[in-house]
Design a protein around this motif. Sequence first.
Motif, PDB file in Angstrom:
ATOM      1  N   CYS A 565       0.514  -1.259  -0.079  1.00  0.00           N
ATOM      2  CA  CYS A 565      -0.124  -0.062   0.074  1.00  0.00           C
ATOM      3  C   CYS A 565       0.653   1.296   0.441  1.00  0.00           C
ATOM      4  N   ARG A 566       2.175   1.467   0.422  1.00  0.00           N
ATOM      5  CA  ARG A 566       3.360   2.470   0.334  1.00  0.00           C
ATOM      6  C   ARG A 566       2.660   3.068   1.125  1.00  0.00           C
ATOM      7  N   MET A 567       3.163   2.646   2.682  1.00  0.00           N
ATOM      8  CA  MET A 567       3.167   3.155   3.510  1.00  0.00           C
ATOM      9  C   MET A 567       3.239   2.276   4.934  1.00  0.00           C
ATOM     10  N   SER A 568       4.155   2.741   5.535  1.00  0.00           N
ATOM     11  CA  SER A 568       4.801   3.016   6.714  1.00  0.00           C
ATOM     12  C   SER A 568       3.632   1.721   7.247  1.00  0.00           C
ATOM     13  N   PRO A 569       4.286   0.811   7.684  1.00  0.00           N
ATOM     14  CA  PRO A 569       2.627  -0.373   8.165  1.00  0.00           C
ATOM     15  C   PRO A 569       3.304   0.372  10.010  1.00  0.00           C
ATOM     16  N   ASP A 570       3.658   1.483  10.756  1.00  0.00           N
ATOM     17  CA  ASP A 570       3.135   1.920  11.992  1.00  0.00           C
ATOM     18  C   ASP A 570       2.294   2.994  11.568  1.00  0.00           C
ATOM     19  N   ALA A 571       2.296   3.885  10.556  1.00  0.00           N
ATOM     20  CA  ALA A 571       1.412   4.111  10.487  1.00  0.00           C
ATOM     21  C   ALA A 571       0.295   3.777   9.548  1.00  0.00           C
ATOM     22  N   PHE A 572       0.191   2.992   9.054  1.00  0.00           N
ATOM     23  CA  PHE A 572      -1.239   2.158   8.765  1.00  0.00           C
ATOM     24  C   PHE A 572      -1.498   1.257  10.394  1.00  0.00           C
ATOM     25  N   VAL A 573      -0.725   0.999  11.235  1.00  0.00           N
ATOM     26  CA  VAL A 573      -1.609   0.662  12.658  1.00  0.00           C
ATOM     27  C   VAL A 573      -1.891   1.305  13.457  1.00  0.00           C
ATOM     28  N   GLN A 574      -1.306   2.451  13.323  1.00  0.00           N
ATOM     29  CA  GLN A 574      -1.757   3.803  14.066  1.00  0.00           C
ATOM     30  C   GLN A 574      -3.169   4.352  13.893  1.00  0.00           C
ATOM     31  N   LEU A 575      -3.592   4.388  11.984  1.00  0.00           N
ATOM     32  CA  LEU A 575      -4.624   4.814  11.725  1.00  0.00           C
ATOM     33  C   LEU A 575      -5.615   3.813  12.050  1.00  0.00           C
ATOM     34  N   ILE A 634      -7.970   7.828  -0.404  1.00  0.00           N
ATOM     35  CA  ILE A 634      -6.538   6.953  -0.225  1.00  0.00           C
ATOM     36  C   ILE A 634      -6.083   8.161   0.537  1.00  0.00           C
ATOM     37  N   ARG A 635      -6.674   9.864  -0.727  1.00  0.00           N
ATOM     38  CA  ARG A 635      -5.928  10.895  -0.491  1.00  0.00           C
ATOM     39  C   ARG A 635      -5.488  11.185   0.870  1.00  0.00           C
ATOM     40  N   LEU A 636      -6.645  10.956   1.708  1.00  0.00           N
ATOM     41  CA  LEU A 636      -6.956  11.268   3.139  1.00  0.00           C
ATOM     42  C   LEU A 636      -6.083  10.293   3.786  1.00  0.00           C
ATOM     43  N   VAL A 637      -5.856   9.480   3.477  1.00  0.00           N
ATOM     44  CA  VAL A 637      -5.522   8.646   4.408  1.00  0.00           C
ATOM     45  C   VAL A 637      -3.480   8.737   4.591  1.00  0.00           C
ATOM     46  N   ARG A 638      -3.437   9.116   2.679  1.00  0.00           N
ATOM     47  CA  ARG A 638      -1.556   9.163   3.088  1.00  0.00           C
ATOM     48  C   ARG A 638      -1.510  10.193   3.054  1.00  0.00           C
ATOM     49  N   ALA A 639      -2.641  11.628   3.240  1.00  0.00           N
ATOM     50  CA  ALA A 639      -1.899  13.311   4.383  1.00  0.00           C
ATOM     51  C   ALA A 639      -2.049  13.016   6.026  1.00  0.00           C
ATOM     52  N   ALA A 640      -2.556  11.657   6.129  1.00  0.00           N
ATOM     53  CA  ALA A 640      -2.717  11.569   7.690  1.00  0.00           C
ATOM     54  C   ALA A 640      -1.295  10.754   7.998  1.00  0.00           C
ATOM     55  N   ALA A 641      -1.044   9.162   6.907  1.00  0.00           N
ATOM     56  CA  ALA A 641       0.246   8.733   7.251  1.00  0.00           C
ATOM     57  C   ALA A 641       2.127   9.493   7.384  1.00  0.00           C
ATOM     58  N   ASP A 642       1.313  10.206   5.975  1.00  0.00           N
ATOM     59  CA  ASP A 642       2.647  11.505   5.892  1.00  0.00           C
ATOM     60  C   ASP A 642       2.870  12.326   7.458  1.00  0.00           C
ATOM     61  N   LYS A 643       1.556  12.998   7.869  1.00  0.00           N
ATOM     62  CA  LYS A 643       1.751  12.913   9.404  1.00  0.00           C
ATOM     63  C   LYS A 643       2.022  12.691  10.493  1.00  0.00           C
ATOM     64  N   HIS A 644       1.951  11.312  10.643  1.00  0.00           N
ATOM     65  CA  HIS A 644       2.322  10.665  11.326  1.00  0.00           C
ATOM     66  C   HIS A 644       3.572  10.496  11.122  1.00  0.00           C
ATOM     67  N   GLN A 645       4.051  10.364   9.985  1.00  0.00           N
ATOM     68  CA  GLN A 645       5.928   9.580   9.883  1.00  0.00           C
ATOM     69  C   GLN A 645       7.094  11.077  10.593  1.00  0.00           C
ATOM     70  N   THR A 646       6.136  11.537   9.210  1.00  0.00           N
ATOM     71  CA  THR A 646       6.979  13.051  10.144  1.00  0.00           C
ATOM     72  C   THR A 646       7.104  13.329  11.988  1.00  0.00           C
ATOM     73  N   MET A 647       5.538  13.426  11.922  1.00  0.00           N
ATOM     74  CA  MET A 647       5.677  13.511  13.765  1.00  0.00           C
ATOM     75  C   MET A 647       6.562  12.088  14.241  1.00  0.00           C
ATOM     76  N   TYR A 648       6.866  11.164  13.396  1.00  0.00           N
ATOM     77  CA  TYR A 648       7.278  10.156  14.784  1.00  0.00           C
ATOM     78  C   TYR A 648       8.913  10.694  14.335  1.00  0.00           C
ATOM     79  N   ARG A 649       9.145  10.614  13.252  1.00  0.00           N
ATOM     80  CA  ARG A 649      10.896  11.433  13.005  1.00  0.00           C
ATOM     81  C   ARG A 649      11.060  12.841  14.272  1.00  0.00           C
ATOM     82  N   ASP A 650      10.223  14.032  14.011  1.00  0.00           N
ATOM     83  CA  ASP A 650      10.506  15.221  14.727  1.00  0.00           C
ATOM     84  C   ASP A 650      10.789  14.469  15.969  1.00  0.00           C
ATOM     85  N   ALA A 651       9.597  12.869  17.147  1.00  0.00           N
ATOM     86  CA  ALA A 651      10.176  12.656  18.271  1.00  0.00           C
ATOM     87  C   ALA A 651      11.322  11.957  18.587  1.00  0.00           C
TER      88      ALA A 651
END
Length: 769
Positions: A565-575, A634-651
């Motif tokens: 699905c071209r998504m981070s597994p962690d972001a997938f589970v968190q959503l 799909i657009r919304l879920v990718r935007a949410a996954a990208d946001k999650h990945q950015t926050m994870y990297r920030d942390a």
Amino acid sequence: MAEAHQAVVFAFNITDQGIQFEFDKDALHQVWRSGVRAYKKRYAGFKNRLRNGIYPAKPGSLLTTMLVMILATMFGNDLSLGYVKLLNPVVVKYLGVVPPHDTYVSCALIACGLWLSAILLYKQLIGCLLAYHGWMYEAHGRSISWRTKVWSVLVKLLVSCKRAGLYSFQGALPRLPVPNVDDTIRRYLVSMEPLLSDDQMAEMRQLADEFKSKGTAKKLQFYLRLKSWWAPNYVSDWWEEFVYLYSRDPIMVNSNYYGIDAIFVRPTRVQAARAANVSWSMLQYWRKLSREEVKPLSINDTVPLCSWQYERLFATTRIPGDERDRIMHLNDAKHIAVYHAGRYFKVYFYYAGRWLEPCELEQQFQSILNDKSAPSAGEADLAALTAGERRIWARARRDFFSRGANRTSLDAIERAAFVLALDEESADYDPEDDSQLDRFAKSLLHGNGCNRWFDKTFTLVVFANGRIGFNAEHSWADAPVLSQLWEETVITSDIVPGVGYNSDGHCKGSPKGTVPNPIRLQWDLSASCRDVISSQLRVATNLLNDVDLHLVVHTQFGKGAMKTCRMSPDAFVQLALQLAYFRDSGGQFCLTYEASMTRLFREGRTETVRSCTNQSCEFVRAMESGNASKAELIRLVRAAADKHQTMYRDAMTGKGVDRHLFTLYVVSKYCKIQSPFLEKALHCQWKLSTSQTPHGQTGKLDLRNSPDSISAGGGFGPVSEDGYGVSYIIAGEDTIFFHISSRVSCDLTNSRRFGDQICRALQDLKNLF
């Protein structure tokens, strides 16, 4: 008395024939061996400190540098650019060296200086490289900046974790930076937007503005930056102290966590054999840790992580106090403490100058299992003291365990390498009856409230049918440290068929010498002490009976499908968790905690990822409305996954919210400053507390050839009275384990129901793609 006579190592008598000396040769021999072992450990420690201090150079390279410098000078090539001649008069005057030897000494001193300068320059360069984290934000396969390309080349040339010792990079790791206050407040306010009403958000913004405008934020930030200049990490010591050690609540369920067996395989059903092999493997891992032979964990085999937390993995105990607990750590131990059928034993794993073999440990454990003696009065429930309220345990320890047999026996437990619990009950996994796995996990999380020593770094639990798990205390380190131990000693060594066990299930090999008998610990527990133990057991029983724990073994799909699905597994589970909670709660969102590590920095522990975001909420609402098209979802879920990945990297890179707010709050208490903003920000309830258990840290798991050798992970108790605790491990290409906990007393939550909602949400997400 016989005991006193045996305790005498040296004695003499004066007779009419003169002075007669008596020696206990065996005792003196043991004293000699103990001293030799202590000095060997000191020497090894010194050698490791020297190696880490000069890494990546080796001591021999100093001699080589000196010889090159001296030989070049002897053949008329002055590599020092004339500094040898300048140094010669100083050597003659102050060291008394006469020509021509003064030239050789000057060459050696200059070579030593150049050698040390090169090492310091290397460490400074490594520190600068490791402080750069821009590479984390640049996706693989896309355009990469020239800065990251240069960084990548330099890191590959200069940083090698394969040759490094466990602590080789500790001095080069950067310090955790203190974020800008304005940035932290801005991120915090954004994270609260989907959770607060307009009026509540207006109030929070006003409190934040007052916090900044009145100079409170600036003053607290100044002291925090001051601390960050001299402390290795401006968060970790306060986090350990105030979050864990100052807490007076029971640590069972509330703080301790558990890990579970690799449930798809069973190497043996012999309890003593499984206990022996796993214990031996753990002790050998400790031996490698002590020698610093364990390689530091790294990201992509390149960027090293902090190894500070490994130091207290063994021979460590949390000691109760009236107001604050403390952590007692020993550098050495020769025994483990064993609990079985209400009795405690001391079992030596190092005896007569050697480490005992697994078959020899099995022999000792089997003798404990065969021992049918009854526990002494109060002994069976003794560990309930560690499960209940900390103040009561502290007073009981001071009143009843400060002298005599109780003191000696308690020392044997607290100074052991770890505690082993040989349970009388069995535990297992049955795909047709998932309640068995739930009981398995509950037994590891809390047992019966008195058969786990909750103060110990970890209690290894071996059930009657050979299944295993552990219960771990949380203050000294975080779960990834235990996960690595588990993977090193269980997943990659113990469960491999035919490696550690004979065909009959017993340990391979035969005893190589005398095997000491287990020592039964003696207790003299007065009626008053037994009353305290009973009261603590009631507290523990009420607490464990209120735990609703359910395990989900999700085998419909796993990491493989998520990647397609071209998504981070962690972001997938968190959503999926956000979608599941929204459905479970009847259309509400909640403050969500996801643990992230900060081990890219020196002495880093964890940071919080606030997984409930504006983007995730927008996706969930659209998903539940039924009006959005698949393309829009799909657009919304990718935007949410990208946001999650950015926050994870920030942390991970020190730009989180919660640890900064926490330390500002601690400083405010020291300064006796009241901050309504910090009070309100830090007292919000995490109704959904989540954590991903790392998998495959060691790189030794061969899931292609042994696909069933996956760990089932572990879990923890509910954090909120009306919320869920969810630990998950993305264990394989097609398997995810979820450990879900909540309170039985809460009518709003149900762990099994929430597990069903998670599975449904995962499938709905997959169906989008």
